[in-house]
Motif scaffolding. Structure first.
Motif, PDB file in Angstrom:
ATOM      1  N   ALA A   6      48.172  93.648   9.583  1.00 17.61           N
ATOM      2  CA  ALA A   6      46.800  93.121   9.581  1.00 17.61           C
ATOM      3  C   ALA A   6      45.870  94.086  10.335  1.00 17.61           C
ATOM      4  O   ALA A   6      46.276  94.718  11.302  1.00 17.61           O
ATOM      5  CB  ALA A   6      46.780  91.743  10.232  1.00 17.61           C
ATOM      6  N   PRO A   7      44.611  94.214   9.847  1.00 10.30           N
ATOM      7  CA  PRO A   7      43.940  93.393   8.830  1.00 10.30           C
ATOM      8  C   PRO A   7      44.274  93.774   7.388  1.00 10.30           C
ATOM      9  O   PRO A   7      43.770  93.155   6.450  1.00 10.30           O
ATOM     10  CB  PRO A   7      42.457  93.650   9.112  1.00 10.30           C
ATOM     11  CG  PRO A   7      42.434  95.052   9.634  1.00 10.30           C
ATOM     12  CD  PRO A   7      43.690  95.188  10.461  1.00 10.30           C
ATOM     13  N   LYS A   8      45.132  94.793   7.182  1.00 12.95           N
ATOM     14  CA  LYS A   8      45.547  95.123   5.833  1.00 12.95           C
ATOM     15  C   LYS A   8      46.516  94.056   5.330  1.00 12.95           C
ATOM     16  O   LYS A   8      47.123  93.330   6.111  1.00 12.95           O
ATOM     17  CB  LYS A   8      46.199  96.503   5.792  1.00 12.95           C
ATOM     18  CG  LYS A   8      45.241  97.629   6.167  1.00 12.95           C
ATOM     19  CD  LYS A   8      45.920  98.987   6.064  1.00 12.95           C
ATOM     20  CE  LYS A   8      44.941 100.099   6.427  1.00 12.95           C
ATOM     21  NZ  LYS A   8      45.568 101.446   6.335  1.00 12.95           N
ATOM     22  N   ARG A   9      46.664  93.983   3.979  1.00 14.23           N
ATOM     23  CA  ARG A   9      47.530  92.974   3.382  1.00 14.23           C
ATOM     24  C   ARG A   9      48.462  93.630   2.367  1.00 14.23           C
ATOM     25  O   ARG A   9      48.065  94.503   1.612  1.00 14.23           O
ATOM     26  CB  ARG A   9      46.710  91.878   2.692  1.00 14.23           C
ATOM     27  CG  ARG A   9      45.932  90.999   3.644  1.00 14.23           C
ATOM     28  CD  ARG A   9      45.331  89.807   2.914  1.00 14.23           C
ATOM     29  NE  ARG A   9      44.368  90.207   1.897  1.00 14.23           N
ATOM     30  CZ  ARG A   9      44.434  89.837   0.622  1.00 14.23           C
ATOM     31  NH1 ARG A   9      45.422  89.075   0.183  1.00 14.23           N
ATOM     32  NH2 ARG A   9      43.503  90.229  -0.236  1.00 14.23           N
ATOM     33  N   PHE A  10      49.692  93.182   2.383  1.00 20.32           N
ATOM     34  CA  PHE A  10      50.690  93.650   1.429  1.00 20.32           C
ATOM     35  C   PHE A  10      50.588  92.810   0.160  1.00 20.32           C
ATOM     36  O   PHE A  10      50.610  91.581   0.219  1.00 20.32           O
ATOM     37  CB  PHE A  10      52.077  93.526   2.064  1.00 20.32           C
ATOM     38  CG  PHE A  10      53.211  93.895   1.157  1.00 20.32           C
ATOM     39  CD1 PHE A  10      53.341  95.191   0.670  1.00 20.32           C
ATOM     40  CD2 PHE A  10      54.169  92.954   0.813  1.00 20.32           C
ATOM     41  CE1 PHE A  10      54.400  95.526  -0.150  1.00 20.32           C
ATOM     42  CE2 PHE A  10      55.233  93.288  -0.006  1.00 20.32           C
ATOM     43  CZ  PHE A  10      55.351  94.586  -0.498  1.00 20.32           C
ATOM     44  N   TRP A  11      50.477  93.463  -1.001  1.00 24.04           N
ATOM     45  CA  TRP A  11      50.316  92.772  -2.284  1.00 24.04           C
ATOM     46  C   TRP A  11      51.511  93.131  -3.157  1.00 24.04           C
ATOM     47  O   TRP A  11      51.589  94.218  -3.705  1.00 24.04           O
ATOM     48  CB  TRP A  11      49.007  93.189  -2.946  1.00 24.04           C
ATOM     49  CG  TRP A  11      48.706  92.461  -4.225  1.00 24.04           C
ATOM     50  CD1 TRP A  11      48.843  92.932  -5.488  1.00 24.04           C
ATOM     51  CD2 TRP A  11      48.203  91.132  -4.349  1.00 24.04           C
ATOM     52  NE1 TRP A  11      48.465  91.985  -6.403  1.00 24.04           N
ATOM     53  CE2 TRP A  11      48.067  90.862  -5.722  1.00 24.04           C
ATOM     54  CE3 TRP A  11      47.853  90.147  -3.432  1.00 24.04           C
ATOM     55  CZ2 TRP A  11      47.595  89.640  -6.207  1.00 24.04           C
ATOM     56  CZ3 TRP A  11      47.388  88.937  -3.916  1.00 24.04           C
ATOM     57  CH2 TRP A  11      47.257  88.697  -5.280  1.00 24.04           C
TER      58      TRP A  11
END
Length: 291
Positions: A6-11
């Motif tokens: 976070a703040p990045k997100r794994f998709w």
């Protein structure tokens, strides 16, 4: 932990996608990965930087055969990751300084964390793809499904999804001390009792069985703590706390599994600088009086 980006997100939803110039290409050769080293940290090569290099009359990797893996989202920005399997450790002429590194580097040294997590998850998928070229039921060559992350047999219709092996961690406490171990064939660092969940048992039953098998100690009050994907070994780690059942804390160590098994007080645990694993987090929190 390594998956906390976070703040990045794994998709991880599977999609049919083509690489763009800024897409990351995770190149693997015999278990080693091409990692670019920059002043701001490590990263994987971008598609726009890579060119094919011929040698000995052949092409060592083919960017037409990239396999889409997943994406990492940063606000409105999206970075796609693709897998490229190389026959040899290729030379990439347009890249900044780089080297071929084992998974140990991604686990213990690679920064930033989101790039290390991408590498770990890519390794998990690489091993799965590598081990499922042919159908285990009829031997026909498998093909990738177009709608989901799955390989299927065009002959017998067998479907194979990524393999995820559940495993447990057990933080066993007694009289203010924590049961710590060192693996018989490991790096010499403290660890918790751990093991794979077997057929027909719950994760809680696995905790009790593994602690008994490795140390001869019965446990009670087994309670769930947290979980962690651990793609380096294809695991989903399920962590539990537990207490010694009874007052006899004599350890009967399984020497084939463990080099050390002992009760350790918080003040006797040295500083822990590894922030990647759930094991290290639990040991650190016990040391700080928070477990």
């Amino acid at each position: 932990m390594i998956q906390e980006i976070a703040p990045k997100r794994f998709w991880n939803a599977y999609e049919k996608r083509s690489p763009q110039a800024d897409s990351k290409i995770i190149c693997v050769c015999d278990g080693s990965y091409c990692i670019v080293h920059e002043d701001i940290g490590d990263r994987f090569p971008r598609y726009g930087e890579m060119i094919r290099e011929a040698g000995d009359g052949g092409i060592f990797y083919d960017l037409r055969k990239l396999q889409y893996l997943f994406a990492i989202l940063d606000g409105e920005e999206r970075t796609d990751y693709f897998l490229c399997v190389c026959d040899i450790e290729c030379r990439f002429l347009k890249l900044p300084p780089y080297s071929w590194e084992p998974t140990y580097y991604m686990n213990h040294k690679m920064k930033p964390r989101d790039e290390a997590f991408a590498g770990m998850t890519a390794h998990h998928l690489y091993v799965w793809y590598r081990d499922n070229h042919f159908c285990g039921r009829c031997g026909t060559k498998m093909v990738h499904d177009g709608a989901q992350r799955m390989v299927k047999c065009p002959k017998c219709k067998n479907m194979v999804f990524p393999k995820i092996a559940p495993a447990v961690l057990a933080a066993v406490r007694h009289n203010g001390k924590l049961l710590l171990t060192k693996y018989a064939h490991g790096e010499g660092n403290y660890a918790l009792v751990a093991g794979f969940v077997e057929i027909g048992e719950t994760a809680e039953e696995c905790v009790a069985r593994e602690v008994m098998e490795e140390t001869g100690l019965p446990v009670k009050n087994v309670r769930y703590y947290d979980s962690q994907p651990w793609g380096f070994a294809g695991n989903l780690m399920l962590a539990y706390t537990a207490e010694l059942d009874g007052e006899d804390d004599t350890i009967h160590r399984d020497a084939s599994e463990l080099a050390v098994a002992e009760w350790v007080a918080p003040e006797d645990i040295t500083d822990i600088f590894d922030y990647s694993s759930l094991t290290r987090e639990m040991i650190r929190r016990f040391r700080e009086g928070q477990l």
